[in-house]
Design an enzyme around this catalytic site. Structure first.
Site, PDB file in Angstrom:
ATOM      1  N   LYS A 198     -12.747  -4.327   8.783  1.00 35.72           N
ATOM      2  CA  LYS A 198     -12.540  -5.163   7.600  1.00 35.72           C
ATOM      3  C   LYS A 198     -13.565  -6.285   7.515  1.00 35.72           C
ATOM      4  CE  LYS A 198      -9.037  -7.900  10.012  1.00 35.72           C
ATOM      5  NZ  LYS A 198      -7.809  -8.668   9.880  1.00 35.72           N
TER       6      LYS A 198
ATOM      7  N   HIS B  97      -5.550  -1.490  -4.305  1.00 28.92           N
ATOM      8  CA  HIS B  97      -6.001  -0.409  -3.437  1.00 28.92           C
ATOM      9  C   HIS B  97      -6.943   0.473  -4.222  1.00 28.92           C
ATOM     10  CE1 HIS B  97      -2.338  -1.908  -1.507  1.00 28.92           C
ATOM     11  NE2 HIS B  97      -3.099  -1.778  -0.438  1.00 28.92           N
TER      12      HIS B  97
ATOM     13  N   HIS C  13      -8.260  -1.516   0.943  1.00 27.61           N
ATOM     14  CA  HIS C  13      -7.329  -2.582   0.586  1.00 27.61           C
ATOM     15  C   HIS C  13      -8.193  -3.799   0.292  1.00 27.61           C
ATOM     16  CE1 HIS C  13      -3.978  -0.785   3.173  1.00 27.61           C
ATOM     17  NE2 HIS C  13      -5.040  -0.221   3.669  1.00 27.61           N
TER      18      HIS C  13
ATOM     19  N   ASP D 153      -3.085  -8.066  -4.573  1.00 25.95           N
ATOM     20  CA  ASP D 153      -3.423  -6.847  -3.863  1.00 25.95           C
ATOM     21  C   ASP D 153      -4.027  -5.801  -4.793  1.00 25.95           C
ATOM     22  OD1 ASP D 153      -3.544  -5.403  -1.579  1.00 25.95           O
ATOM     23  OD2 ASP D 153      -1.386  -5.066  -1.382  1.00 25.95           O
TER      24      ASP D 153
ATOM     25  N   GLN E 174       0.632 -11.200  -2.619  1.00 27.37           N
ATOM     26  CA  GLN E 174      -0.764 -10.820  -2.436  1.00 27.37           C
ATOM     27  C   GLN E 174      -1.366 -10.449  -3.782  1.00 27.37           C
ATOM     28  OE1 GLN E 174       0.069  -7.509   0.247  1.00 27.37           O
ATOM     29  NE2 GLN E 174      -0.940  -8.632   1.890  1.00 27.37           N
TER      30      GLN E 174
ATOM     31  N   CYS F 241       0.796  -1.234   0.000  1.00 33.90           N
ATOM     32  CA  CYS F 241       0.000   0.000   0.000  1.00 33.90           C
ATOM     33  C   CYS F 241       0.826   1.281   0.000  1.00 33.90           C
ATOM     34  CB  CYS F 241      -1.048  -0.004   1.114  1.00 33.90           C
ATOM     35  SG  CYS F 241      -0.652  -0.994   2.526  1.00 33.90           S
TER      36      CYS F 241
ATOM     37  N   ARG G 270       7.362 -10.839   5.417  1.00 27.44           N
ATOM     38  CA  ARG G 270       7.067 -10.536   6.816  1.00 27.44           C
ATOM     39  C   ARG G 270       7.784 -11.537   7.700  1.00 27.44           C
ATOM     40  NH1 ARG G 270       0.587  -9.216   6.185  1.00 27.44           N
ATOM     41  NH2 ARG G 270       0.929  -7.588   4.620  1.00 27.44           N
TER      42      ARG G 270
END
Length: 647
Positions: A473, A389, A519, A387, A385, A338, A367
């Site tokens: 979320k 946004h 997200h 991912d 991910q 992000c 991570r």
RNA sequence: GCCGUUGUAGCUCAGGGGUAGAGCACUUCCUUGGUAAGGAAGAGGUCAGGGGUUCAAAUCCCCUCAACGGCUCCA
């Protein structure tokens, strides 16, 4: 005096006051009385032998009711405790609840360490105690007396539990020689427990707090019949065969190497193919849904994460910064995409007309997960991910949210994930300071999520205190083969990053406004999603995803050239696979292709070569007969279209 | 990170104080075949790594690493 008992079918019967659910069952039939475990009395689960003094509604619970099983297993936990106390005098007890499949008890054995070698002795003791058919006796007790009892016994854990209870609400339960602090309810007597198995042993922090002492947790399961235990064990064994770690190895999908590092999966050719197919599937769906692909680097300067706030919050628990040779520059392996995407947003001024702006990237992040947490592909240290946004105006949040839900549902449906739950994670109203953002923004975001989920009729569970620190979320949760829950798809509202990165757009009023960020990741991560996909399908992927879709099996080497010819022709139709050129008999080649779960086998020999055909065998189904190459291609494409219906 | 268990050939596993075994996979040869395992021979291991006890350690003890089952954590 008599009271009126209303049964679930609406019928009303009269009984003398003080009647128990067991008596009621007995008045209906002896068989029912034998099977009754507990009962729902006016909405509360009670002991079957607890006297009912007033007009009540009663629903009898047996093994066929989940609450009945819960009672059975909770009583089994007491039986385990009784066995432990008899085998290991002085043992102290934490808590011993029923769980989804069975029960556990947390105990403090002092210096003694227990291992699974001790299970047989404990199981035998439990069975011995069960055969005594000891009644579970409920006894309300005053707080002072309860404290006295457990002080005498020397059980500080029970004392701590009592401390949190209200005087007048405390009960003890005794069966045989064992008395426990317990709110109940319990089954009538221990005799119902016929089959016992202790399943595993683990450390568990007292009251789930890492700062507390770690107790020994013993897990077990019991059944009213040995046959049911046997079936359960069989099912667990079957489930283990679907474990993605086992299938990943067997099907050559992925591997780990100590030398590469813990939690860093290596994707083998077949696994990489599967992964690419999934990626292109979602990329196509996202293009249609108005997402714009972006690509960002695997590292970013530390300053980026200082701005985002992640350095402060997670910096010390992350892979530590990478340093350049000469200057004092520091870079972080990116733990999320992000911040990079925020910088893309900022590359030029945005108008309200540009929003929503949906930036999508299959971004690989790193991570530093705790070593004890790593688990196959479901919990790793490097993962990708799917991912994106979404930067939008506050008034667009709900509509965007619904669109994302639709995308996630589409993905799940196409891949046959029908067993999932949607979890809405809200902030803990008791502890608002943990979160960033104003009350007003949180309330708006939370209600947007709740309304969006309701509008799509999602079957939701709501968890307070589970929100991320930056926003609420909605997570899509699924189970693995062994019943463990994992989060896959996620949709999160974020009010934090737009502030920290000072994101802006010019509104219709010609004023600057702050966009909201969403997200979202329908798969969650490729790694975890594929893990669950493997377990859901037992490695038998739908045709469009199969790493190898066909295996061409020549009857003998004489037909190798023809096999190659067919292979190249089918490759032109985007069909993937291989020719098995080994010097083996056809039966062997078929067996190996079946084991590798290749969906179609094309057998070619003299007959096929002469007729310019292939003999088609479908995995798990057998011989479909001979057809021309193009007929096969048509049949193949038709199946893929059906797989991807609605695409 | 914590508690417990495990670590022997590419895979699945047996063995267990006197310096290593099976099946499958692999290589070579024979076999040229019709819908789930053709035959023979061969090669392959510092018994996770390091230290200790012992005349002798893969085996017993300690440490480290990794995996597994949980707990805690999860941007």
């Amino acid at each position: 005096m008599s009271i009126k008992i209303t049964l679930p079918d609406g019928s009303v019967r009269e009984y003398p006051a003080g009647v128990s659910s067991y008596d009621i069952a007995l008045s209906i039939s002896e068989g029912l009385a034998r099977n009754v475990l507990s009962a729902v009395v006016n909405g509360e689960v009670w002991d079957a032998n607890r006297p009912i003094e007033q007009d009540s509604s009663v629903k009898l619970l047996t093994w066929n009711d989940p609450e009945g099983q819960a009672t059975f297993w909770h009583s089994s936990a007491h039986l385990l405790a009784e066995a432990l106390e008899s085998l290991y005098p002085g043992v102290k007890f934490g808590t011993g609840p029923s769980i989804e499949k069975g029960f556990y008890y947390d105990v403090d054995l002092g210096e003694k360490t227990l291992s699974s070698d001790d299970f047989v002795a404990i199981e035998n003791k439990m069975k011995e105690l069960a055969r005594q058919k000891n009644e579970y006796v409920r006894q309300p007790i005053g707080k002072a007396d309860a404290i006295k009892y457990f002080t005498n016994k020397g059980d500080e854990y029970k004392l701590e539990l009592i401390d949190g209870l209200e005087d007048g609400q405390i009960t003890l339960y005794t069966q045989g020689g064992f008395t426990d602090l317990c709110r109940g309810p319990h089954i009538p007597n221990t005799g119902a427990v016929k089959a016992v198995k202790l399943t595993n042993i683990a450390g568990a922090y007292w009251r789930n707090n890492q700062d507390n002492k770690q107790l020994t947790r013993i897990y077990g399961i019991t059944f009213p019949k040995q046959k049911e235990l046997d079936e359960y064990i069989f099912q667990v064994e079957e489930a283990k065969k679907r474990d993605h770690r086992k299938l990943g190895k067997e099907l050559d999908l992925f591997a780990f190497s100590e030398k590469v590092g813990q939690g860093l999966p290596l994707w083998l050719p077949k696994g990489a193919m599967l992964r690419e197919r999934l990626e292109s599937f979602l990329k196509k769906a996202q293009l249609r849904a108005g997402y714009l692909p972006v690509v960002t680097p695997h590292i970013g300067s530390k300053a980026l994460y200082v701005t985002s706030g992640h350095w402060e919050k997670y910096g010390k628990d992350s892979f530590q910064p990478i340093k350049t040779p000469d200057a004092d520059e520091e870079f972080m392996l990116k733990p999320m995409n992000c911040p990079h995407h925020c910088e893309i947003y900022k590359t030029k001024p945005r108008s309200y007309r540009d929003l929503p702006l949906r930036l999508a990237e299959f971004g690989t992040v790193y991570r530093y997960e705790q070593s004890g947490e790593l688990h196959g592909l479901t919990r790793v240290r490097g993962f990708t991910q799917d991912d994106a946004h979404i930067f939008c105006r506050p008034d667009q949040v709900k509509a965007e949210f619904i669109k994302v839900i639709d995308l996630v549902l589409y993905v799940f449906k196409t891949l046959g994930f029908d067993d999932f739950s949607a979890q809405i994670s809200l902030r803990d109203p008791e502890n608002k300071t943990k979160y960033i953002g104003s009350d007003d923004l949180w309330e708006k975001a939370e209600s947007a999520i709740i309304e969006a989920a309701a509008e799509r009729s999602l079957n939701t569970v709501t968890e307070l205190g589970e929100a991320a620190f930056y926003g609420p979320k909605l997570d899509f949760m699924v189970r693995d083969a062994l019943g463990r829950k994992w989060q896959l798809g996620t949709i999160q509202v974020d009010y934090n990053l737009p502030n920290r990165f000072e994101l802006e757009y010019i509104g219709s009023d010609n004023q600057k406004h702050r966009p909201v960020m969403i997200h979202r990741a329908p798969f969650g991560s490729m790694e975890r999603f594929i893990a669950i996909l493997i377990e859901n399908t037992a490695g038998q992927f739908p045709l469009w995803l199969s790493p190898d879709q066909i295996a061409i099996l020549p009857i003998s080497e004489k037909y190798s050239d023809y096999a190659e010819e067919v292979f190249f022709a089918l490759q032109d139709d985007d069909i993937r696979g291989f020719v098995d050129h080994r010097d083996e008999k056809i039966g062997r080649k078929i067996r190996d292709a079946e084991i590798m779960k290749v969906p179609y086998m094309l057998i070619v020999g003299e007959k096929e070569q002469n007729d310019q055909q292939v003999s088609v065998r479908k995995k798990g189904e057998g011989d479909l007969g001979s057809m021309s190459w193009s007929e096969f291609s048509t049949l193949f494409q038709k199946e893929i279209k059906e797989n991807l219906a609605g695409f």
